[in-house]
Design a protein around this motif. Structure first.
Motif, short mmCIF file in Angstrom:
data_model
loop_
_atom_site.label_atom_id
_atom_site.label_comp_id
_atom_site.label_asym_id
_atom_site.label_seq_id
_atom_site.Cartn_x
_atom_site.Cartn_y
_atom_site.Cartn_z
N LEU A 176 67.19 29.63 31.88
CA LEU A 176 68.38 28.95 31.37
C LEU A 176 68.87 29.61 30.07
CD1 LEU A 176 67.80 25.10 31.77
CD2 LEU A 176 69.68 26.43 32.70
N ALA A 177 67.87 29.89 29.23
CA ALA A 177 68.22 30.55 27.96
C ALA A 177 67.00 31.22 27.36
CB ALA A 177 68.76 29.53 26.97
N ILE A 178 67.23 32.30 26.60
CA ILE A 178 66.12 32.94 25.88
C ILE A 178 66.62 33.09 24.44
CG2 ILE A 178 64.60 34.96 25.70
CD1 ILE A 178 65.17 35.53 28.65
N TYR A 179 65.79 32.65 23.49
CA TYR A 179 66.26 32.77 22.10
C TYR A 179 65.09 33.00 21.16
CZ TYR A 179 65.45 27.73 22.63
OH TYR A 179 64.93 26.51 22.96
N VAL A 180 65.45 33.44 19.98
CA VAL A 180 64.42 33.81 18.98
C VAL A 180 64.66 32.94 17.74
CG1 VAL A 180 63.47 35.68 17.58
CG2 VAL A 180 64.36 36.17 19.87
N LEU A 181 63.53 32.36 17.23
CA LEU A 181 63.61 31.54 16.02
C LEU A 181 62.92 32.30 14.88
CD1 LEU A 181 62.34 28.12 17.46
CD2 LEU A 181 64.68 28.94 17.38
N ASP A 182 63.47 32.15 13.69
CA ASP A 182 62.75 32.75 12.56
C ASP A 182 61.66 31.80 12.11
OD1 ASP A 182 63.93 30.74 11.18
OD2 ASP A 182 65.46 32.01 10.22
N LEU A 183 60.96 32.13 11.08
CA LEU A 183 59.81 31.32 10.68
C LEU A 183 60.22 29.92 10.20
CD1 LEU A 183 57.38 33.84 8.95
CD2 LEU A 183 57.00 32.53 11.03
N ASP A 184 61.52 29.76 9.88
CA ASP A 184 61.99 28.43 9.46
C ASP A 184 62.39 27.57 10.66
OD1 ASP A 184 61.67 29.25 6.90
OD2 ASP A 184 63.74 30.03 6.78
N GLY A 185 62.33 28.16 11.79
CA GLY A 185 62.68 27.40 13.01
C GLY A 185 64.18 27.47 13.30
N ARG A 186 64.89 28.39 12.69
CA ARG A 186 66.32 28.52 12.91
C ARG A 186 66.57 29.60 13.97
NH1 ARG A 186 70.06 26.07 9.91
NH2 ARG A 186 68.53 25.46 8.33
N VAL A 187 67.52 29.37 14.84
CA VAL A 187 67.82 30.33 15.92
C VAL A 187 68.57 31.50 15.31
CG1 VAL A 187 68.98 30.65 18.14
CG2 VAL A 187 67.96 28.44 17.58
N ASP B 276 78.47 26.14 23.41
CA ASP B 276 77.29 25.33 23.08
C ASP B 276 76.10 26.22 22.70
OD1 ASP B 276 76.99 26.44 25.55
OD2 ASP B 276 76.30 24.61 26.57
N SER B 277 76.39 27.33 22.07
CA SER B 277 75.34 28.27 21.68
C SER B 277 74.38 27.63 20.66
CB SER B 277 76.00 29.52 21.08
OG SER B 277 75.05 30.30 20.44
N TYR B 278 73.10 28.07 20.75
CA TYR B 278 72.10 27.53 19.84
C TYR B 278 72.12 28.24 18.46
CZ TYR B 278 69.88 26.18 24.30
OH TYR B 278 69.61 25.69 25.52
N LEU B 279 72.84 29.28 18.41
CA LEU B 279 72.80 30.18 17.24
C LEU B 279 72.92 29.38 15.93
CD1 LEU B 279 72.46 33.23 17.42
CD2 LEU B 279 74.89 33.49 16.92
N ILE C 294 64.78 17.68 26.65
CA ILE C 294 66.22 17.75 26.88
C ILE C 294 66.83 18.44 25.67
CG2 ILE C 294 68.31 16.39 27.22
CD1 ILE C 294 66.49 14.31 28.58
N GLY C 295 67.57 19.42 25.99
CA GLY C 295 68.16 20.22 24.91
C GLY C 295 69.00 19.39 23.96
N SER C 296 68.81 19.62 22.64
CA SER C 296 69.55 18.81 21.67
C SER C 296 71.02 19.22 21.61
CB SER C 296 68.90 18.92 20.29
OG SER C 296 68.75 20.29 19.98
N THR C 297 71.32 20.45 21.97
CA THR C 297 72.71 20.92 21.93
C THR C 297 73.41 20.66 23.25
OG1 THR C 297 71.81 22.73 20.65
CG2 THR C 297 74.14 22.89 21.27
N THR C 298 72.77 21.13 24.33
CA THR C 298 73.43 21.05 25.65
C THR C 298 73.16 19.72 26.35
OG1 THR C 298 71.47 22.05 26.60
CG2 THR C 298 73.29 23.54 26.08
N GLY C 299 72.09 19.05 25.96
CA GLY C 299 71.72 17.77 26.63
C GLY C 299 71.18 18.07 28.01
N GLU C 300 70.81 19.35 28.23
CA GLU C 300 70.35 19.78 29.54
C GLU C 300 68.83 19.79 29.55
OE1 GLU C 300 72.22 23.27 32.29
OE2 GLU C 300 71.35 23.84 30.37
N ALA C 301 68.24 19.23 30.59
CA ALA C 301 66.78 19.19 30.67
C ALA C 301 66.25 20.57 31.01
CB ALA C 301 66.35 18.19 31.72
N GLY C 302 65.08 20.90 30.46
CA GLY C 302 64.51 22.20 30.77
C GLY C 302 63.07 22.27 30.32
N TYR C 303 62.43 23.33 30.77
CA TYR C 303 61.04 23.56 30.41
C TYR C 303 61.03 24.71 29.41
CZ TYR C 303 56.07 24.64 31.10
OH TYR C 303 54.74 24.89 30.92
#
Ligand code: ADP
Length: 621
Positions: free
Chosen positions: A115-126, A136-139, A163-172
């Motif tokens: 569904l999506a692949i993303y990278v977070l920094d050490l502060d937990g920010r995308v 509806d990007s997580y950026l 459930i995604g906080s941005t998209t409201g879409e369920a995912g693993y």
């Protein structure tokens, strides 16, 4: 001993029989119901067993499918460690590098089907994401509250369903701490969709769900069960889950079971309410490897229950049929036994009868011989009797003549005296020459002689012996009898009424005359004390016999003498007047001719004798 009345006894037998039949019917009913119930239980148990076995297989297969769907992406977040641009971006973020990494992640995401692949920094920010170019990007989003981030930062593999906080879409979500020189510098996250599993279950008409570590259904073949709690959540866990936003703002209601029952062997039966209709399921659960999740399979029990009911019905019908066959066989056995007994009884009766017949035949033969001897004796006696009877008839006749001799003498004396006078007168008239008077006297003389001749002729005829055969003229017989009795009739002034037509009768003429003389003279005797004297001779021609009734208006016969009338020598007449043979002889003459003589005592008084005689046989053509 006191005996019951027959009807009460019969009632008692009928009641006992009824009671026996009734209890037998109840027993049969119980047997049929019992066998149906037993078949239901057996069939139900074995059906559940079979269902459980096939459910176990299904559960195994589907658990494998879920596991492989999850593990398919396990390698993906760790793959980003190999990409230099990612670590560079984490260490020295620039817009240019971010753009590159975004491009890279978008390509990777497309190829892997996540569904999506993303990278977070050490502060937990995308800091980079595959969906960088979407609205509806997580950026730039802060995802430090997510458990998968916290796990990955600590160097553990993050596994999380939410459930995604941005998209409201369920995912693993699968996360991995990206290291540089052994130090975690960021977190790579892959979000995959698992709803393909749900579609697969729906296509296969399978009812299944996956519940996570919190007991919340995260995957379900029925969308309405999704995000329901399989067991009650306490307030603390409810609050914790709400704060984590794992299930966004879902209410996390409890999945309501209409019923729940343990079936043994770790099996459980549950009932679910689908819009008012209750459906029962066999519930089987299995933990999924490498996750704290459980896969639950719901196999409907409906068909198996229907099969069990059908089997129960079949067993009950078979039992009823068997019972019916047994009863029929038993009845037939009884009928055969009864028939055999009846046959034996018949045979015994037959043997007994034959024995008796043999005995009786011997008896009969003996009595037949006796009878034959008796018959010849009787014949002998009859001949003797007939001879005696003839003699008796003759004696009776002579007796009547004897009785009548005075009146006969008187009857003959009168014409004789007249003859004497007439002949003397005739001689004198001849001497005087009075020929006319002489001739008239001679005429009278001839008439008187004729009359005397008739009297003597009838007396002779009466006295003559006669046979049994013959034919008579009724009128002639009456005339002859009246002629014979003429003097008495005249003297006693009896009026004779003749009310019959001429008839031919099967009796010797003389015998009929004898009977009539007897009956008329008895009537004349009876009328002696009477002022007005009548005798009626009336005839009645019936089909077989002719009936002649000789009735007088005399005093009748006293009741005490009636029984003795036809006994020989029974008479009520004084002195020499009666011999008591008249009626006996007349009756035996009538009987010898095939007729009868009976007496009647008319209500109006007098006596009536009825002489019944057959008609002569028609000569054979
Ligand atoms: P007998 O005339 O010699 O007496 P019968 O045999 O002719 O013998 O009659 C038997 C008796 O039956 C008579 O004595 C008489 O009492 C009675 N009897 C017969 N005929 C009549 C009659 N017509 N009316 C009344 N009594 C009768």
């Amino acid at each position: 001993m006191q005996c019951l009345p027959a009807s009460t006894h019969a009632d008692l037998i009928v009641k006992t029989r009824l009671l026996r039949h009734l209890s037998l019917a109840c027993l049969l009913l119980l047997l049929v119901l019992g066998s149906g119930y037993a078949a239901y239980l057996l069939s139900d148990r074995s059906g559940i067993q079979t269902l459980a076995e096939s459910g176990e297989r299904q559960l195994e297969l589907n658990a494998r499918a879920v596991e492989s769907e999850i593990t398919k992406y396990t390698y993906l977040p760790s793959l980003l460690e190999l990409e230099g641009n990612v670590s560079r971006l984490l260490q020295f973020p620039t817009a240019y590098r971010r753009h590159h990494v975004n491009q890279y992640l978008a390509g990777l995401n497309q190829r892997s089907g996540s569904l999506a692949i993303y990278v977070l920094d050490l502060d937990g920010r995308v800091i980079a994401t595959s969906n960088w170019d979407r609205a509806d990007s997580y950026l730039g989003e802060d995802l430090s509250f997510r458990a998968y981030y916290q796990d990955a930062v600590q160097g553990k593999a993050g596994r999380f369903y939410g459930i995604g906080s941005t998209t409201g879409e369920a995912g693993y979500y699968l996360s991995h701490g990206l290291r540089e020189d052994g130090k975690v510098i960021g977190v790579a996250v892959v979000k995959v969709r698992l709803d393909t599993l749900e579609e697969r279950w729906q296509r296969a008409h399978l009812e299944a769900y996956v519940s996570d570590e919190n007991g919340i259904i995260i995957l379900s073949s029925k969308p309405e069960r999704r995000l329901k709690a399989v067991q009650a959540l306490d307030d603390a866990s409810r609050e914790r889950l709400a704060r984590s936003l794992q299930y966004h703002w879902a209410a996390l209601e409890e999945l309501q079971f209409a019923g729940r029952e343990a079936l043994g062997d770790g099996l459980e039966q549950i009932s679910l309410d689908h819009d008012g209709s209750i459906t029962r399921y066999l519930l089987q659960t299995r933990p999924l490897v490498d996750t704290p999740w459980h896969l639950t399979l719901l196999s409907p029990l409906q068909e198996q229950r229907s099969a069990a009911l059908l089997n129960a019905l079949l067993a009950a019908v078979a039992c009823a049929l068997l019972a019916f066959l047994l009863i029929a066989w038993n009845e037939r056995r009884k009928v055969i036994a009864t028939r055999l007994a009846a046959r034996e009884a018949l045979q015994a009766a037959n043997d007994e009868l034959e024995r008796k017949i043999t005995e009786r035949t011997a008896d009969l033969q003996a009595s037949n011989a006796r009878l034959l001897a008796e018959v010849s004796e009787r014949e002998q006696a009859e001949t003797t009797l007939r001879q005696a009877q003839d003699e008796l008839v003759q004696a009776g006749k002579l007796a009547v003549i004897g009785q009548m001799s005075t009146s006969i003498a008187h009857e003959l004396n009168q014409p004789l005296a007249a003859l004497r006078t007439l002949s003397a007168n005739t001689v004198r008239f001849l001497q005087r020459g009075a020929l006319d008077v002489a001739s008239s006297n001679l005429q009278n003389i001839a008439e008187l002689v004729d009359r005397m001749g008739k009297i003597t002729a009838s007396l002779r005829a009466f006295a003559r012996r006669a046979g049994d055969q013959g034919e008579a003229s009724l009128q002639q017989a009456v005339d002859a009898a009246l002629l014979l009795l003429h003097p008495r009739l005249q003297r006693t002034r009896v009026k004779i009424h003749q009310e019959f037509a001429e008839a031919r009768l099967a009796i010797e003429q003389i015998r009929l005359e004898q009977i009539l003389v007897n009956l008329i003279s008895n009537a004349v005797d009876a009328l002696q004390a009477q002022g007005d004297r009548h005798i009626w001779l009336s005839g009645n021609a019936e089909a077989e016999h002719y009936l002649l009734e000789i009735r007088d208006n005399g005093p009748g016969i006293a009741p005490e003498t009636r029984a003795h009338l036809f006994e020989p020598f029974f008479t009520t007449k004084p002195g020499e007047q009666g011999l008591g043979l008249g009626l006996t002889l007349s009756a035996s003459l009538a009987a010898a001719a095939g007729g009868s003589l009976t007496v009647r005592h008319p209500e109006e008084g007098g006596t009536a004798f009825v002489l019944s005689l057959p008609y002569p046989r028609e000569p054979q053509a």
